[in-house]
Scaffold this motif. Structure first.
Motif, mmCIF file in Angstrom:
data_model
loop_
_atom_site.group_PDB
_atom_site.id
_atom_site.type_symbol
_atom_site.label_atom_id
_atom_site.label_comp_id
_atom_site.label_asym_id
_atom_site.label_seq_id
_atom_site.Cartn_x
_atom_site.Cartn_y
_atom_site.Cartn_z
ATOM 1 N N UNK A 54 1.012 -1.303 0.037
ATOM 2 C CA UNK A 54 -0.252 -0.161 -0.125
ATOM 3 C C UNK A 54 0.883 1.256 0.189
ATOM 4 N N UNK A 55 1.032 1.726 -1.140
ATOM 5 C CA UNK A 55 2.203 2.862 -1.280
ATOM 6 C C UNK A 55 1.353 4.078 -1.718
ATOM 7 N N UNK A 56 -0.014 4.162 -1.521
ATOM 8 C CA UNK A 56 -0.831 5.510 -1.781
ATOM 9 C C UNK A 56 -1.831 5.643 -0.823
ATOM 10 N N UNK A 57 -1.956 6.915 -0.599
ATOM 11 C CA UNK A 57 -3.227 7.280 0.205
ATOM 12 C C UNK A 57 -4.239 7.467 -0.716
ATOM 13 N N UNK A 58 -5.557 6.981 -0.129
ATOM 14 C CA UNK A 58 -6.761 6.923 -1.111
ATOM 15 C C UNK A 58 -7.887 7.749 -0.370
ATOM 16 N N UNK A 59 -8.807 8.417 -1.231
ATOM 17 C CA UNK A 59 -10.078 8.896 -0.593
ATOM 18 C C UNK A 59 -11.154 8.560 -1.706
ATOM 19 N N UNK A 60 -12.220 7.752 -1.078
ATOM 20 C CA UNK A 60 -13.293 7.532 -1.726
ATOM 21 C C UNK A 60 -14.426 8.057 -1.470
ATOM 22 N N UNK A 61 -15.206 8.713 -2.504
ATOM 23 C CA UNK A 61 -16.380 9.710 -2.352
ATOM 24 C C UNK A 61 -17.664 8.936 -2.898
ATOM 25 N N UNK A 62 -18.749 9.004 -2.294
ATOM 26 C CA UNK A 62 -20.059 8.556 -2.773
ATOM 27 C C UNK A 62 -21.074 9.392 -2.264
ATOM 28 N N UNK A 63 -22.119 9.276 -3.034
ATOM 29 C CA UNK A 63 -23.467 10.025 -2.744
ATOM 30 C C UNK A 63 -24.506 9.152 -2.086
ATOM 31 N N UNK A 64 -24.951 9.240 -1.128
ATOM 32 C CA UNK A 64 -26.023 8.619 -0.218
ATOM 33 C C UNK A 64 -27.054 9.362 0.274
ATOM 34 N N UNK A 65 -28.106 9.149 -0.237
ATOM 35 C CA UNK A 65 -29.287 9.921 0.191
ATOM 36 C C UNK A 65 -29.168 11.455 0.113
ATOM 37 N N UNK A 66 -28.590 11.741 -0.888
ATOM 38 C CA UNK A 66 -28.320 13.336 -1.148
ATOM 39 C C UNK A 66 -26.936 13.614 -0.401
ATOM 40 N N UNK A 67 -26.365 13.020 0.155
ATOM 41 C CA UNK A 67 -25.214 13.525 0.895
ATOM 42 C C UNK A 67 -23.854 12.836 0.105
#
Length: 197
Positions: A127-140
């Motif tokens: 694991x050589x990277x930092x990750x951010x995963x973004x999703x939309x749930x119930x308008x948020x």
């Protein structure tokens, strides 16, 4: 006319004879002992095997299936760690994906808990990277953070319910902003996506 029918039948036989076959299983017992061989749908070009370890209770989930696309590597969100093994030949996913590494590699990234995304996570193995995963749930808009292999960062194809997957290099480069109350929902959604797709 007979030539056209012959060519059409030959094409059907040729494509049917070259469908990928992969092993399929889903097990919460830590073993895919009851895996079955499956002929993949035409849109699937790879076989995948994954192993996920939940940090709470140390439960191990193994999964295998046909997928349209896949990258071998590791994803660590703090609450769960998953390794993926991907391949492109018939029955190549016979072996389970390896258990996620427990060996720190010196890299650190932010991860999220129910309150915030300011917890520091020690990355493991490749694991050589930092990750951010973004999703939309119930308008948020919801984000989770962690560590990932470089290869996982290349899986930025559009995924239902997931807005973006972004990676960066450098310790703690994925920020420490706060998280919404739907954190657990997103973690479960992400885990099921990466296991089942």
């Amino acid at each position: 006319m007979d030539l056209q029918i012959s060519v059409f039948l030959l094409f059907i036989l040729f494509t049917a004879g070259h469908s990928l076959s992969c092993y399929e299983c889903m097990s919460a017992t830590g073993s895919c002992a009851d895996q079955k061989l499956k002929t993949c749908p035409i849109e699937s070009s790879q076989c995948k095997s994954s192993t996920s370890v939940a940090q709470v209770g140390d439960s191990i989930l193994k999964a295998k299936n046909c997928v349209p696309a896949c990258q071998s590597g590791s994803l660590n969100l703090g609450t769960s760690k998953t390794t993926y093994s991907c391949c492109t030949t018939d029955q190549c996913n016979l072996q389970d994906a390896p258990d996620p590494s427990n060996v720190p590699n010196g890299k650190t990234c932010y991860t999220c808990d129910v309150q915030s995304c300011s917890t520091i996570l020690n990355c493991l193995g490749d694991e050589d990277r930092c990750v951010t995963v973004t999703a939309t749930s119930v308008g948020q808009s919801i984000s989770v953070k962690g560590c990932a292999s470089k290869s996982i960062c290349g899986t930025t194809a559009s995924v239902h319910g997931i807005g973006s997957i972004s990676c960066c290099e450098g310790n703690l480069c994925n920020g420490d902003q706060s998280v919404s109350q739907s954190f657990l929902f997103l973690c479960c959604s992400l885990l099921s996506y990466f296991l089942l797709h």
